[in-house]
Motif scaffolding. Sequence first.
Motif, PDB file in Angstrom:
ATOM      1  N   ARG A 118      -2.232 -13.068 -12.361  1.00  0.00           N
ATOM      2  CA  ARG A 118      -3.565 -12.593 -12.587  1.00  0.00           C
ATOM      3  C   ARG A 118      -4.475 -12.068 -10.942  1.00  0.00           C
ATOM      4  NH1 ARG A 118      -7.700 -16.957 -14.961  1.00  0.00           N
ATOM      5  NH2 ARG A 118      -6.766 -18.018 -12.897  1.00  0.00           N
ATOM      6  N   ALA A 119      -3.893 -13.097 -10.063  1.00  0.00           N
ATOM      7  CA  ALA A 119      -4.467 -12.756  -8.805  1.00  0.00           C
ATOM      8  C   ALA A 119      -4.057 -11.339  -8.293  1.00  0.00           C
ATOM      9  CB  ALA A 119      -4.125 -13.825  -7.697  1.00  0.00           C
ATOM     10  N   ARG A 120      -2.703 -10.909  -8.799  1.00  0.00           N
ATOM     11  CA  ARG A 120      -2.271  -9.554  -8.471  1.00  0.00           C
ATOM     12  C   ARG A 120      -2.969  -8.639  -9.016  1.00  0.00           C
ATOM     13  NH1 ARG A 120       1.216  -6.559 -11.055  1.00  0.00           N
ATOM     14  NH2 ARG A 120       2.185  -4.489 -10.085  1.00  0.00           N
ATOM     15  N   VAL A 121      -3.289  -8.642 -10.361  1.00  0.00           N
ATOM     16  CA  VAL A 121      -4.117  -7.477 -11.000  1.00  0.00           C
ATOM     17  C   VAL A 121      -5.458  -7.566 -10.533  1.00  0.00           C
ATOM     18  CG1 VAL A 121      -4.891  -7.135 -13.157  1.00  0.00           C
ATOM     19  CG2 VAL A 121      -2.436  -7.895 -13.014  1.00  0.00           C
TER      20      VAL A 121
ATOM     21  N   LEU B 276      -9.761  -4.867  -6.842  1.00  0.00           N
ATOM     22  CA  LEU B 276     -10.762  -4.980  -6.169  1.00  0.00           C
ATOM     23  C   LEU B 276     -10.540  -3.688  -5.123  1.00  0.00           C
ATOM     24  CD1 LEU B 276     -11.130  -8.586  -5.532  1.00  0.00           C
ATOM     25  CD2 LEU B 276     -13.053  -7.183  -6.390  1.00  0.00           C
ATOM     26  N   PHE B 277      -9.235  -3.667  -4.691  1.00  0.00           N
ATOM     27  CA  PHE B 277      -8.749  -2.567  -3.716  1.00  0.00           C
ATOM     28  C   PHE B 277      -9.114  -1.376  -4.064  1.00  0.00           C
ATOM     29  CE2 PHE B 277      -6.614  -5.630  -1.092  1.00  0.00           C
ATOM     30  CZ  PHE B 277      -6.261  -5.030   0.063  1.00  0.00           C
ATOM     31  N   ALA B 278      -8.861  -1.092  -5.487  1.00  0.00           N
ATOM     32  CA  ALA B 278      -9.255   0.251  -6.148  1.00  0.00           C
ATOM     33  C   ALA B 278     -10.873   0.637  -6.258  1.00  0.00           C
ATOM     34  CB  ALA B 278      -8.744   0.288  -7.566  1.00  0.00           C
ATOM     35  N   LEU B 279     -11.445  -0.571  -6.263  1.00  0.00           N
ATOM     36  CA  LEU B 279     -13.011  -0.536  -6.347  1.00  0.00           C
ATOM     37  C   LEU B 279     -13.650  -0.228  -4.997  1.00  0.00           C
ATOM     38  CD1 LEU B 279     -15.844  -1.082  -7.752  1.00  0.00           C
ATOM     39  CD2 LEU B 279     -15.569  -3.604  -7.066  1.00  0.00           C
ATOM     40  N   ASN B 280     -13.197  -0.759  -3.770  1.00  0.00           N
ATOM     41  CA  ASN B 280     -13.561  -0.424  -2.670  1.00  0.00           C
ATOM     42  C   ASN B 280     -13.093   1.088  -2.333  1.00  0.00           C
ATOM     43  OD1 ASN B 280     -14.163  -2.983  -1.889  1.00  0.00           O
ATOM     44  ND2 ASN B 280     -12.404  -3.539  -0.914  1.00  0.00           N
ATOM     45  N   GLY B 281     -11.914   1.580  -2.740  1.00  0.00           N
ATOM     46  CA  GLY B 281     -11.891   2.853  -2.483  1.00  0.00           C
ATOM     47  C   GLY B 281     -12.789   3.782  -3.285  1.00  0.00           C
ATOM     48  N   LEU B 282     -13.182   3.459  -4.600  1.00  0.00           N
ATOM     49  CA  LEU B 282     -13.997   4.215  -5.320  1.00  0.00           C
ATOM     50  C   LEU B 282     -15.339   4.169  -4.825  1.00  0.00           C
ATOM     51  CD1 LEU B 282     -13.995   3.859  -9.162  1.00  0.00           C
ATOM     52  CD2 LEU B 282     -16.201   4.097  -7.945  1.00  0.00           C
ATOM     53  N   THR B 283     -15.913   3.096  -4.563  1.00  0.00           N
ATOM     54  CA  THR B 283     -17.442   2.980  -4.003  1.00  0.00           C
ATOM     55  C   THR B 283     -17.566   3.502  -2.701  1.00  0.00           C
ATOM     56  OG1 THR B 283     -16.725   0.803  -2.863  1.00  0.00           O
ATOM     57  CG2 THR B 283     -17.930   0.800  -5.279  1.00  0.00           C
ATOM     58  N   PHE B 284     -16.370   3.682  -1.740  1.00  0.00           N
ATOM     59  CA  PHE B 284     -16.414   4.292  -0.468  1.00  0.00           C
ATOM     60  C   PHE B 284     -16.447   5.635  -0.542  1.00  0.00           C
ATOM     61  CE2 PHE B 284     -14.111   5.823   3.276  1.00  0.00           C
ATOM     62  CZ  PHE B 284     -14.876   5.423   4.338  1.00  0.00           C
TER      63      PHE B 284
ATOM     64  N   LEU C  91      -9.029 -10.501   1.621  1.00  0.00           N
ATOM     65  CA  LEU C  91      -8.520  -9.377   0.475  1.00  0.00           C
ATOM     66  C   LEU C  91      -7.143  -9.223   1.034  1.00  0.00           C
ATOM     67  CD1 LEU C  91     -11.273  -6.737  -0.743  1.00  0.00           C
ATOM     68  CD2 LEU C  91      -9.940  -9.016  -1.910  1.00  0.00           C
ATOM     69  N   ASN C  92      -6.814  -8.758   2.353  1.00  0.00           N
ATOM     70  CA  ASN C  92      -5.496  -8.427   2.740  1.00  0.00           C
ATOM     71  C   ASN C  92      -4.645 -10.048   2.951  1.00  0.00           C
ATOM     72  OD1 ASN C  92      -5.026  -5.474   3.601  1.00  0.00           O
ATOM     73  ND2 ASN C  92      -7.020  -5.939   4.776  1.00  0.00           N
TER      74      ASN C  92
ATOM     75  N   PHE D 148      -1.263  -2.462  -3.278  1.00  0.00           N
ATOM     76  CA  PHE D 148      -2.595  -2.628  -3.261  1.00  0.00           C
ATOM     77  C   PHE D 148      -3.329  -1.538  -2.185  1.00  0.00           C
ATOM     78  CE2 PHE D 148      -0.660  -6.779  -3.423  1.00  0.00           C
ATOM     79  CZ  PHE D 148      -1.274  -7.109  -4.715  1.00  0.00           C
ATOM     80  N   HIS D 149      -2.521  -1.044  -1.544  1.00  0.00           N
ATOM     81  CA  HIS D 149      -3.356   0.160  -0.452  1.00  0.00           C
ATOM     82  C   HIS D 149      -3.071   1.378  -1.120  1.00  0.00           C
ATOM     83  CE1 HIS D 149      -3.787  -2.157   3.190  1.00  0.00           C
ATOM     84  NE2 HIS D 149      -2.937  -2.554   2.807  1.00  0.00           N
ATOM     85  N   ALA D 150      -2.021   1.649  -2.076  1.00  0.00           N
ATOM     86  CA  ALA D 150      -2.074   2.651  -3.007  1.00  0.00           C
ATOM     87  C   ALA D 150      -3.068   2.708  -3.975  1.00  0.00           C
ATOM     88  CB  ALA D 150      -0.872   2.673  -3.645  1.00  0.00           C
ATOM     89  N   ALA D 151      -3.637   1.297  -4.455  1.00  0.00           N
ATOM     90  CA  ALA D 151      -4.729   1.279  -5.419  1.00  0.00           C
ATOM     91  C   ALA D 151      -5.970   1.725  -4.711  1.00  0.00           C
ATOM     92  CB  ALA D 151      -4.971  -0.160  -5.893  1.00  0.00           C
ATOM     93  N   PHE D 152      -5.982   1.441  -3.331  1.00  0.00           N
ATOM     94  CA  PHE D 152      -7.326   1.885  -2.615  1.00  0.00           C
ATOM     95  C   PHE D 152      -7.521   3.324  -2.625  1.00  0.00           C
ATOM     96  CE2 PHE D 152      -9.696   3.424   0.994  1.00  0.00           C
ATOM     97  CZ  PHE D 152     -10.781   2.613   1.093  1.00  0.00           C
TER      98      PHE D 152
END
Length: 477
Positions: free
Chosen positions: A27-30, A35-43, A139-140, A158-162
């Motif tokens: 669950r933590a992984r998903v 959260l990483f994708a959200l950071n990339g999206l908002t940025f 997060l990291n 995780f960095h790919a998700a960003f």
Amino acid sequence: MSHGSTARASSASLLLPAIAPDPVVSRARVLLLGLFALNGLTFSSWLARLPTVRDELGLSTGQLGTVLLASSVGSLAMVVIAGVLVTRFGGRRVLLVATAGFTLAYVFMGIGPTIGSVAMLVVGVTLNGMSFALGNVPLNVETAAVERRMGRTMLPHFHAAFSIGAVVGSGLGGLASHAGVPLTVQFGVTAVIALAWRLGSISHVILDTVAGARRIDLAASDLAASDLAASGLAKKPGTAVRSRGLASALDAWREPRTLLIGTVIMAAALSEGSANNWLSLAVVDGFGRAEAVGAIVLAVFIGSMTLVRLLGTRLIDRFGRVAVLRASGVVALAGLLLFGLAPNLPVAGLGAVAWGFGAALAFPIGIAAASDDPMRAAARVSVISAFSSVASLAAPPLLGLVAESIGIRHALLLITAAMVVSVLLARCVGRPEQGTLDAVTAVPPVTTTSVTALPWVPVEAPPRPRTESVPALAGRS
């Protein structure tokens, strides 16, 4: 056994199947991927609206650059102390504070241009940079915790998700711009959705960044309360060890290995950040092409980098961090040279692909190396993140000055020096042997016998979690 046979044995051990993680880790992984994708999206959705921000405030490009500099300054100021804050208060509290900062930042960044207030925009941009830097450390660290517990390389995912989130955010920002959506509406909706997303995830992603006081209470209640009191180390259980934990967060700035990893991270930030900032413009100016063509080449670079982050984890498991980092540096170096010296755009495009391939794994490898010891991971990730912030702060103006004389495309060739340094320092990201971690990092040990005898004090590298496939990680570089 010869060195070659040892290496083959180590590589073979890496292929052993990892023990299935428990549901908490899964669950933590998903949620961390989200959260990483959200950071990339908002940025990226914010960056996509910069032309509108500039026009509504009547800023020149240089003035807008000065405003954006506030984000880098805020990020650098916060990342210096982020490790101490995570060590003292824990990842959950730190992420909640960062969430509040993000929410206020996007409100200010939406209202500021709308009412013509540059000052409000600067406050929002600064708060955004500080919140990103503060939240990025726990997060990291937690992604490294997931990787250890799953027994295989996971950090690049995780960095790919960003990166994927960034592509989606750019698209959404472009659509909002095309539809004429006001900044207050776009950033207001972004703030509300991101707030709900983060609040629903934070409580379930904390594996390693437990607050110092709570960690002490859990251990001291049964193991050390009477021993610490009798030794005169503390007036109450945990005081001495809590102080040691905070001192350890500051000690990370004196660890040779951590500083070397920080240098590798700085090289990675220079490579990836320079491409994000200058690649599109280098195509436009260097080959006389339209802005859309430059955007396509930048998308090719980001796509190449994302692809390797998704698929390259097996390379790290098979060949180890050191070998993959060296190969990445060589490939990035070749790509940079090809792009900077290419006689035409198609050849430069191939250089951009190779550059993206080489830039993909350096940052995740550095984060993993800094997180080898979970007890000190927050402090070390904070240190190497500071190196990344310095690169982000210094590189754009320096490259800009050089570009005025020789052009942007040729100015980017200066980044090749960073790639050479990364290759030369690749050995520092190797995993220290059990029992030698303190010698490598040169952290002064706790000298009181009653404390060093306790297994939960971070004098030696702590035992690996039970859910981890120990043979698989023991042979990894």
